[in-house]
Design an enzyme around this catalytic site. Structure first.
Site, PDB file in Angstrom:
ATOM      1  CG  ASP A 155      -2.082   0.964   1.116  1.00 43.06           C
ATOM      2  OD1 ASP A 155      -2.409   1.368  -0.014  1.00 43.06           O
ATOM      3  OD2 ASP A 155      -2.644   1.341   2.160  1.00 43.06           O
ATOM      4  CB  CYS A 183     -21.959  -5.418   2.222  1.00 46.07           C
ATOM      5  SG  CYS A 183     -22.169  -5.755   0.458  1.00 46.07           S
ATOM      6  CB  CYS A 220     -16.526   5.250   2.800  1.00 45.52           C
ATOM      7  SG  CYS A 220     -15.605   3.907   3.565  1.00 45.52           S
TER       8      CYS A 220
END
Length: 319
Positions: A129, A195, A215
């Site tokens: 990442d 979800c 989010c």
């Protein structure tokens, strides 16, 4: 290559498993396919990456990861389980409760990369990442897993409680066979939509895409400054201090999740025991001590204290 010894895909997968990976695979290095490229460009053009402007940078590298290492032939992808059942009084994202995954996984992958170079002479670059690499895309291409409706990589048999790391190498390896990946429901996602219904900010579009502006992970980690009143109310109702695991908690693929075997990912008691008032009155020295070598430092003290204030607010203050 400088070395004369051979090393195959099976050897590398075995080494990664011994290094703690729950799953691993290999893809031939090359450009991202046209459909995935188009979807990503549209996602950023629509502003669904919110304030994460870094996701717009280095489009040439995101399109072709061979630019990260001259002569790159293969991308090795490994998934590491970080799951723990306890996420603390304040409900932290589980990936962040132990040692910073960047450090933990880099150490493990560096050992494998060193072995590759020592044995074959091939060059390697490890990323966790930390480079403009489409990690989940390459995980799918390598056969490590598939993307669910929740936009998470789901590893068959292990679920989505995994962080990814990659080794880009000049060693030409036999790719591992990927599953089909034309849509989430065609690749193993059950399409139950749990979800989508459970997402506190309604960030999931039901097709495998997400809007970071809604989010909880983005809003409690990446977002800088205060929230608007509607967002503040949503975050308050979600009741999460840092990040959000809701879409993973309701996913059937995670029903049989096993706690991690990686010691570095075991939650720290000092974090689990924190209350909102502890954070609200925390000074910088204490923050740096408690969250040393922790991914939680990403939010900075100011962000974490904003989140704590949000948890403590009364509903009347949010109207």
């Amino acid at each position: 290559m400088a070395g004369g010894n051979s090393m195959g895909s099976d050897d590398i997968i075995r080494m990664l498993t011994e290094a703690g990976a729950s799953a691993a695979g290999i893809a031939a290095a090359g450009p991202v396919d046209t459909e995935a490229e188009s979807l990503y460009r549209q996602w950023t053009a629509d502003g669904r990456h919110a304030g994460m402007s870094y996701l717009e940078k280095y489009p040439d590298v995101r399109h072709d990861p061979r630019l990260l290492l001259e002569g790159a032939e293969s991308i090795i992808v490994a998934a590491f389980n970080y799951f723990n059942r306890d996420n603390g009084r304040l409900r932290w994202a589980r990936y962040a409760l132990g040692r910073d995954y960047h450090e933990e996984i880099r150490e493990r992958l560096n050992a494998v990369a060193t072995a590759i170079t020592d044995t074959t002479g091939a060059q390697c670059r490890v990323t966790v990442d930390t480079a403009p690499l489409r990690e989940r895309y390459w995980a799918v291409r390598a056969g490590v897993g598939f993307i669910g409706i929740n936009n998470q990589l789901i590893v068959p048999g292990a679920g989505s409680w995994c962080v990814l790391g990659e080794i880009i190498t000049t060693l030409k390896l036999e790719p591992t066979a990927p599953p089909g990946h034309s849509s989430p429901t065609e690749t193993g996602c059950l399409g139950c939509m749990r979800c989508v219904r459970a997402c506190p900010g309604k960030a999931l579009d039901g097709k495998g895409g997400m809007d970071a502006r809604r989010c909880m992970s983005y809003l409690t980690i990446e977002h800088r400054g205060d929230w608007d009143p509607h967002t503040a109310r949503t975050v308050h109702e979600a009741g999460r201090i840092y990040g959000c695991d809701v879409c993973q908690e309701v996913c059937p693929h995670n029903a049989a999740a096993h706690p991690t075997a990686i010691d570095g990912f075991i939650p720290r008691a000092g974090i689990l025991e924190l209350g909102a008032d502890d954070i609200a009155h925390m000074d910088q020295a204490t923050f740096s001590r408690i969250f040393s070598h922790s991914a939680i430092k990403r939010a900075k003290l100011a962000g974490l204290q904003r989140n704590a204030r949000g948890l403590n607010r009364e509903e009347t203050q949010l109207e």
